[in-house]
Structures are given as structure tokens and as C-alpha cells.
Design an enzyme around this catalytic site. Sequence first.
Site, short mmCIF file in Angstrom:
data_model
loop_
_atom_site.label_atom_id
_atom_site.label_comp_id
_atom_site.label_asym_id
_atom_site.label_seq_id
_atom_site.Cartn_x
_atom_site.Cartn_y
_atom_site.Cartn_z
N SER A 8 0.90 -1.05 0.11
CA SER A 8 0.05 -0.02 -0.05
C SER A 8 0.75 1.24 -0.06
O SER A 8 1.53 1.48 0.97
CB SER A 8 -1.01 0.01 1.07
OG SER A 8 -1.28 1.32 1.39
N HIS A 33 -0.99 -1.18 -4.37
CA HIS A 33 -2.67 -0.83 -3.66
C HIS A 33 -2.38 0.61 -3.51
O HIS A 33 -1.52 1.07 -2.76
CB HIS A 33 -2.78 -1.74 -2.47
CG HIS A 33 -4.14 -1.31 -1.71
ND1 HIS A 33 -4.98 -2.22 -2.05
CD2 HIS A 33 -4.29 -0.72 -0.75
CE1 HIS A 33 -6.08 -1.94 -1.32
NE2 HIS A 33 -5.69 -1.01 -0.45
N ASP A 35 -4.73 3.76 -1.92
CA ASP A 35 -5.60 4.26 -0.99
C ASP A 35 -6.34 5.61 -1.28
O ASP A 35 -5.41 6.73 -1.00
CB ASP A 35 -5.15 4.04 0.51
CG ASP A 35 -5.12 2.36 0.80
OD1 ASP A 35 -6.10 1.59 0.75
OD2 ASP A 35 -4.12 2.23 1.01
N MET A 37 -8.76 8.38 -0.21
CA MET A 37 -9.51 8.82 1.04
C MET A 37 -10.06 10.16 0.87
O MET A 37 -9.55 11.23 0.43
CB MET A 37 -8.84 8.68 2.37
CG MET A 37 -8.20 7.39 2.43
SD MET A 37 -7.14 7.31 4.17
CE MET A 37 -6.65 5.69 4.01
N HIS A 66 -8.02 1.36 -4.30
CA HIS A 66 -9.06 1.17 -3.21
C HIS A 66 -9.82 2.51 -2.89
O HIS A 66 -9.26 3.47 -2.31
CB HIS A 66 -8.65 0.50 -1.96
CG HIS A 66 -9.34 0.48 -0.60
ND1 HIS A 66 -8.69 0.07 0.44
CD2 HIS A 66 -10.63 0.42 -0.60
CE1 HIS A 66 -9.66 0.08 1.41
NE2 HIS A 66 -10.81 0.26 0.83
N MET A 68 -11.88 4.79 -0.69
CA MET A 68 -12.55 4.82 0.29
C MET A 68 -13.33 6.47 0.38
O MET A 68 -13.14 7.35 0.94
CB MET A 68 -11.68 5.01 1.77
CG MET A 68 -11.40 3.50 1.86
SD MET A 68 -9.89 3.30 2.92
CE MET A 68 -8.71 3.50 1.47
N MET A 137 -11.94 -5.85 4.91
CA MET A 137 -11.07 -4.73 5.55
C MET A 137 -10.96 -5.43 6.96
O MET A 137 -11.85 -5.97 7.54
CB MET A 137 -11.91 -3.45 5.84
CG MET A 137 -11.76 -2.62 4.65
SD MET A 137 -10.26 -2.18 3.92
CE MET A 137 -9.32 -1.46 5.20
N GLY A 142 -9.25 3.92 6.87
CA GLY A 142 -9.13 5.45 7.18
C GLY A 142 -7.34 5.70 7.59
O GLY A 142 -6.88 6.74 7.22
N PHE A 143 -6.68 4.69 8.20
CA PHE A 143 -5.32 4.72 8.46
C PHE A 143 -4.64 3.54 8.46
O PHE A 143 -4.99 2.64 8.52
CB PHE A 143 -5.21 5.12 10.02
CG PHE A 143 -6.23 6.63 10.28
CD1 PHE A 143 -5.36 7.79 10.06
CD2 PHE A 143 -7.48 6.53 10.52
CE1 PHE A 143 -6.09 8.92 10.36
CE2 PHE A 143 -8.13 7.82 10.68
CZ PHE A 143 -7.40 8.94 10.58
N GLY A 144 -3.12 3.75 7.95
CA GLY A 144 -2.43 2.58 7.64
C GLY A 144 -2.02 2.36 9.27
O GLY A 144 -2.22 3.28 10.48
N GLY A 145 -1.18 1.28 9.64
CA GLY A 145 -0.52 1.07 10.89
C GLY A 145 -1.29 0.58 12.16
O GLY A 145 -0.81 0.55 13.33
N ASP A 175 -7.14 -6.40 3.61
CA ASP A 175 -6.04 -5.18 3.69
C ASP A 175 -6.75 -4.75 5.41
O ASP A 175 -7.63 -4.48 5.63
CB ASP A 175 -6.80 -4.07 2.78
CG ASP A 175 -6.18 -2.91 2.69
OD1 ASP A 175 -5.39 -2.48 3.55
OD2 ASP A 175 -6.90 -1.90 2.13
N GLY A 176 -5.32 -4.54 5.90
CA GLY A 176 -4.80 -3.73 7.37
C GLY A 176 -4.31 -4.87 8.39
O GLY A 176 -4.91 -5.82 8.50
N GLY A 177 -3.55 -4.26 8.81
CA GLY A 177 -2.54 -5.04 10.02
C GLY A 177 -1.88 -6.13 9.45
O GLY A 177 -1.94 -6.82 10.20
N SER A 198 2.26 -0.51 6.28
CA SER A 198 3.53 -0.24 7.26
C SER A 198 4.63 -1.54 7.31
O SER A 198 5.54 -1.03 7.65
CB SER A 198 2.83 0.24 8.64
OG SER A 198 1.97 -0.72 9.01
C1 DX5 Z 1 -6.60 1.68 5.47
C2 DX5 Z 1 -5.94 1.09 4.07
C3 DX5 Z 1 -4.95 0.07 3.95
C4 DX5 Z 1 -3.58 0.80 4.83
C5 DX5 Z 1 -2.95 -0.71 5.30
O1 DX5 Z 1 -7.75 2.28 5.45
O2 DX5 Z 1 -7.03 0.68 3.13
O3 DX5 Z 1 -4.58 -0.22 2.56
O4 DX5 Z 1 -2.74 1.24 3.82
O5 DX5 Z 1 -1.91 -0.24 6.06
P1 DX5 Z 1 -1.35 -1.17 7.05
O6 DX5 Z 1 -0.83 -2.33 6.24
O7 DX5 Z 1 -0.30 -0.44 7.65
O8 DX5 Z 1 -2.26 -1.53 7.89
ZN ZN Z 2 -6.75 -0.26 1.10
#
Ligand code: DX5
Ligand code: ZN
Length: 216
Positions: A8, A33, A35, A37, A66, A68, A137, A142-145, A175-177, A198
Site C-alpha cells: 500500500s 495498492h 488508498d 480517502m 481502493h 474510500m 477490511m 482510514g489509517f495505516g499502521g 487489507d489492514g494490519g 506499514s
Molecule cells: C487503510 C487502508 C490500507 C492501509 C493498510 O484504510 O485501506 O490499505 O494502507 O496499512 P497497514 O498495512 O499499515 O495496516
Molecule cells: Zn486499502
Amino acid sequence: MQRIVAPSMLSADFGHLDRDTRMVDCSAAEWIHIDVMDGIFVPNISFGFPVLKAIRKASAKSLDVHLMIVEPERYVERFVEAGADIVTFHYEAAHDIAGCIGLIRKAGARVGISIKPATPVNVLRDILPLVDMVLIMSVEPGFGGQGFIPEALQKIADLRAIVRKQGLETLIEVDGGISVRNAGEIYAAGADILVAGSSVFGAADPQREILHLLHA
Ligand code: DX5
Ligand code: ZN
């Protein structure tokens, strides 16, 4: 089942977007990927068309966009024009799901639909034959990490069972974590594509991390 890793770009260094995109372009990741937003569907704003176009210039990989954003119908064609190979919108955000799918296809891209952690996979039963991919999801968008929500594993398995029962080839993306610590069990639950932000860009050697995710 195939395995694909989709780094991402949300976690890339935007001061060195070209460098980071080329790094992924030379890696074992098949998809990139992206994102998008809007600050309304999710409480964060990322980037839009100019950044997507810059990434498109720097890579020949499949660009996995993606969205959002609310009212995705209004913008999907422009994302395809800007270089998206697959456009994923949120089930919770579209007014006219079939219409939105039609617009993406007509513009020449593949179609994905995404569900947030609280949305059950059951709502997708009738939509599955119309799309190429479902994005589950595993964090609140909304946020990475953020940390992986473990309940996502059951949703992946349930969706895999529905896809199989319907005799479809729908891809399942998560997607996520995601990191090397949980990638193996996410693939085992039935995922085809893992998004990782991340964990890839935070690694000392991102290309090695991508390989580890692929073979986790
Ligand atoms: C969150 C995004 C993800 C995000 C994942 O809303 O859709 O794609 O970048 O980041 P990590 O891998 O750090 O959870
Ligand atoms: Zn995403």
C-alpha cells in the site's frame, strides 16, 4: 489458489514517491495498492488523480485502487483514466452498486467491492457474480499502521465458502494490519491477495519483506 502481495503506497515516502514506486515495481509484488480517502467516508484524506498518474508512470504493475469515498459512482471512470487496473469501492458507500460496477467495467477496469469490519459477508451473496474481487477490511478504513482485527479470519473463510459454493472465481483481498506474523493464517483462511503498508515500507529491506509475505 494464487498468492499476491499488494504493497500500500499510503505508507510510502511521498517525498520520494518515484523511488518508492520503482522499488515496488522491481519487487515480487504483482499489484500496487492505492488508498484514496475523501475525509467523509473515512476520517482522513490521502490523495487523488495526480498521485495515481505519477505512480502509473513509474510502474507497469497492476494498480489496485481502493476508493474510500462517498458516491464512488461520480469518480470511478476518472480513476480508470488515471491508470487504475482494478477499482474497488465500498459496499457501504455506493447508492447504486450495479450501476457503479457497470461504470467501472465500461471504462475498462476490473471491479472490486469492499466491506468494512462490521459489514457481514452475507450482504454480498447476490453481488458476487458481478465483481472480480472482494476486499475484506481487517482494520477500520482510514489509517495505516493499525492492528489486524482477528474476526476478519472467519469472514475470509465464510466468503471463500460462498464463492466456492457459487462456483465463482472471485478473488479475495484482505487489507489492514498484515505482516509476516499473520500472513500465513490469512492465506490459509482463503485470501488470494494481501495488502501491506506499514509492514513493507517500515521494513529495513522492503523487497525482502514482500518476499517473506509471499511465502509466509
Ligand atoms: C487503510 C487502508 C490500507 C492501509 C493498510 O484504510 O485501506 O490499505 O494502507 O496499512 P497497514 O498495512 O499499515 O495496516
Ligand atoms: Zn486499502
